[in-house]
Design a protein around this motif. Structure first.
Motif, PDB file in Angstrom:
ATOM      1  N   GLY A  72      -2.600  15.179 -42.298  1.00 24.80           N
ATOM      2  CA  GLY A  72      -1.876  14.860 -43.527  1.00 24.80           C
ATOM      3  C   GLY A  72      -0.382  15.036 -43.399  1.00 24.80           C
ATOM      4  N   ALA A  76       1.510  18.911 -45.431  1.00 26.40           N
ATOM      5  CA  ALA A  76       0.339  18.830 -46.300  1.00 26.40           C
ATOM      6  C   ALA A  76      -0.806  19.693 -45.777  1.00 26.40           C
ATOM      7  CB  ALA A  76      -0.119  17.385 -46.435  1.00 26.40           C
ATOM      8  N   TYR A  78      -5.065  20.589 -46.669  1.00 25.00           N
ATOM      9  CA  TYR A  78      -6.200  20.080 -47.421  1.00 25.00           C
ATOM     10  C   TYR A  78      -7.462  20.854 -47.080  1.00 25.00           C
ATOM     11  CZ  TYR A  78      -8.255  17.757 -43.348  1.00 25.00           C
ATOM     12  OH  TYR A  78      -8.841  17.510 -42.138  1.00 25.00           O
ATOM     13  N   LEU A 245       6.774  18.022 -54.084  1.00 29.15           N
ATOM     14  CA  LEU A 245       5.601  17.665 -53.288  1.00 29.15           C
ATOM     15  C   LEU A 245       4.396  17.452 -54.186  1.00 29.15           C
ATOM     16  CD1 LEU A 245       6.066  20.162 -50.313  1.00 29.15           C
ATOM     17  CD2 LEU A 245       6.712  17.730 -50.406  1.00 29.15           C
ATOM     18  N   ASP A 247       0.273  17.412 -55.284  1.00 28.79           N
ATOM     19  CA  ASP A 247      -1.116  17.853 -55.241  1.00 28.79           C
ATOM     20  C   ASP A 247      -1.975  16.619 -55.493  1.00 28.79           C
ATOM     21  OD1 ASP A 247      -0.313  20.545 -55.100  1.00 28.79           O
ATOM     22  OD2 ASP A 247      -0.326  20.749 -57.284  1.00 28.79           O
ATOM     23  N   SER A 267      -5.962  18.952 -51.982  1.00 26.88           N
ATOM     24  CA  SER A 267      -4.818  18.911 -51.067  1.00 26.88           C
ATOM     25  C   SER A 267      -3.527  19.277 -51.799  1.00 26.88           C
ATOM     26  CB  SER A 267      -4.681  17.525 -50.434  1.00 26.88           C
ATOM     27  OG  SER A 267      -4.103  16.593 -51.343  1.00 26.88           O
ATOM     28  N   LYS A 268      -2.537  19.670 -51.009  1.00 24.05           N
ATOM     29  CA  LYS A 268      -1.215  19.961 -51.543  1.00 24.05           C
ATOM     30  C   LYS A 268      -0.174  19.781 -50.449  1.00 24.05           C
ATOM     31  CE  LYS A 268      -1.913  24.954 -50.782  1.00 24.05           C
ATOM     32  NZ  LYS A 268      -2.001  26.283 -51.466  1.00 24.05           N
ATOM     33  N   GLY A 269       1.029  19.456 -50.887  1.00 19.82           N
ATOM     34  CA  GLY A 269       2.137  19.364 -49.944  1.00 19.82           C
ATOM     35  C   GLY A 269       2.448  17.986 -49.418  1.00 19.82           C
ATOM     36  N   SER A 270       1.831  16.938 -49.946  1.00 14.38           N
ATOM     37  CA  SER A 270       2.151  15.581 -49.493  1.00 14.38           C
ATOM     38  C   SER A 270       3.511  15.164 -50.039  1.00 14.38           C
ATOM     39  CB  SER A 270       1.084  14.584 -49.941  1.00 14.38           C
ATOM     40  OG  SER A 270      -0.144  14.830 -49.279  1.00 14.38           O
ATOM     41  N   GLY A 276      -0.608  11.346 -50.098  1.00 10.94           N
ATOM     42  CA  GLY A 276      -1.653  12.277 -50.501  1.00 10.94           C
ATOM     43  C   GLY A 276      -2.984  11.586 -50.696  1.00 10.94           C
TER      44      GLY A 276
END
Length: 300
Positions: A72, A76, A78, A245, A247, A267-270, A276
């Motif tokens: 990712g 990111a 996940y 970013l 979620d 997921s987080k940080g895309s 994402g």
């Protein structure tokens, strides 16, 4: 005259394991002629036992190896959880807590229905109207109204203890979207909605399933990308103001290769919403196809 015959058969399974089967015949009060199988019969019995023995499979390892190909980006993070409804086998990849964003709306509705069950009542016309747009259109105003009705975090947390969710904590105050959860807990929630052993009654389960099966077409991304047939889904997306970013989460039921799977991806940080979504879809597809291949290979 009392006799006893024991036949021991050592068989290689071809799966990295060896099965030892012992066939015993003859005991006090039993004649050899009536109770003792021949060595050939003992071998046949052993083979029959082996034919019905499933191999030991580490499903977490199956999933982990498959996920090695999913990326990712450098920032990111996940987690994915999957359950094969036919075999009952499940696995989780990744760890840590994630913001739910709008996937919590399934949990809000499950809580509302559980509370209604406790009181022996049906949902009101207004509650049904809120529930419909909350799930099908991901309407936030409706979610806020029902969040308040269930008692916000305290109501959600109390219901989740009965629903079997052990890693989910309701968001503070009105911030339902910042409820913290794990992919494993979201799989537990999906079991509540789609499983046969649920604290929700049949009508409540069917109500949630029906709404998840009618999400707006522009919101049917995520886990449905792993489906070759029908599906039920709820997605969540949230751009964090502090980091900009994203979620991106997706939970639901999919069909693939004639089997049904429950899948949860958090997921987080895309850096963008589209990245994402691409991450979540790749994770869901990889999880389902890896389980499908393993089920075929090992006979599950």
């Amino acid at each position: 005259m009392i006799t006893a015959v024991a036949a021991t058969v050592l068989l290689g399974t071809g799966l990295g394991t060896t099965v030892i089967v012992k066939a015993h015949a003859g005991s006090l009060g039993t004649t050899a002629a009536s109770a003792s199988p021949s060595p050939t019969e003992a071998l046949a019995n052993a083979v029959a036992v082996l034919a019905t023995t499933k191999p030991l499979v580490d499903w977490d390892e199956v999933l982990s190896k498959a996920m090695a190909s999913v990326s990712g980006g450098s920032d990111a993070k996940y987690s994915v959880a999957v359950l094969d409804m036919k075999s009952g086998k499940s696995a989780v990849y990744g760890s840590g807590s994630f913001d739910t964003a709008s996937i919590v709306k399934v949990d809000i509705l499950a809580t509302l229905l559980l509370q209604a069950q406790d009181k022996g009542r049906q949902l009101t016309t207004q509650e049904k109207a809120y529930a419909k747009v909350m799930i099908e259109n991901s309407d936030n105003t409706a979610a806020s109204a029902l969040w308040k009705d269930i008692g916000r975090a305290s109501g959600l947390n109390a219901a989740n203890r009965r629903l079997g969710l052990t890693e989910t904590t309701g968001g503070s105050g009105a911030l339902w979207g910042l409820t913290q959860t794990t992919a494993a807990d979201q799989l537990r929630l999906l079991r509540v909605v789609f499983g046969t052993d649920s604290v929700l009654d049949d009508a409540s389960q069917a109500y949630i399933r029906n709404l998840m099966g009618q999400v707006s077409s522009y919101q049917d991304w995520g886990v449905p990308s792993a489906s070759t047939g029908d599906f039920d889904v709820k997605n969540g997306w949230l751009q964090r103001s502090q980091t900009a970013l994203w979620d991106i989460n997706s939970i639901g039921r999919v069909t693939y290769g004639g089997r049904t799977y429950l899948v949860a991806v958090t997921s987080k940080g895309s850096t963008t919403m589209n990245k994402g979504i691409a991450l979540v879809e790749e994770a869901a597809q990889t999880a389902v196809t890896s389980f499908s291949r393993a089920a075929a290979e090992y006979g599950f």
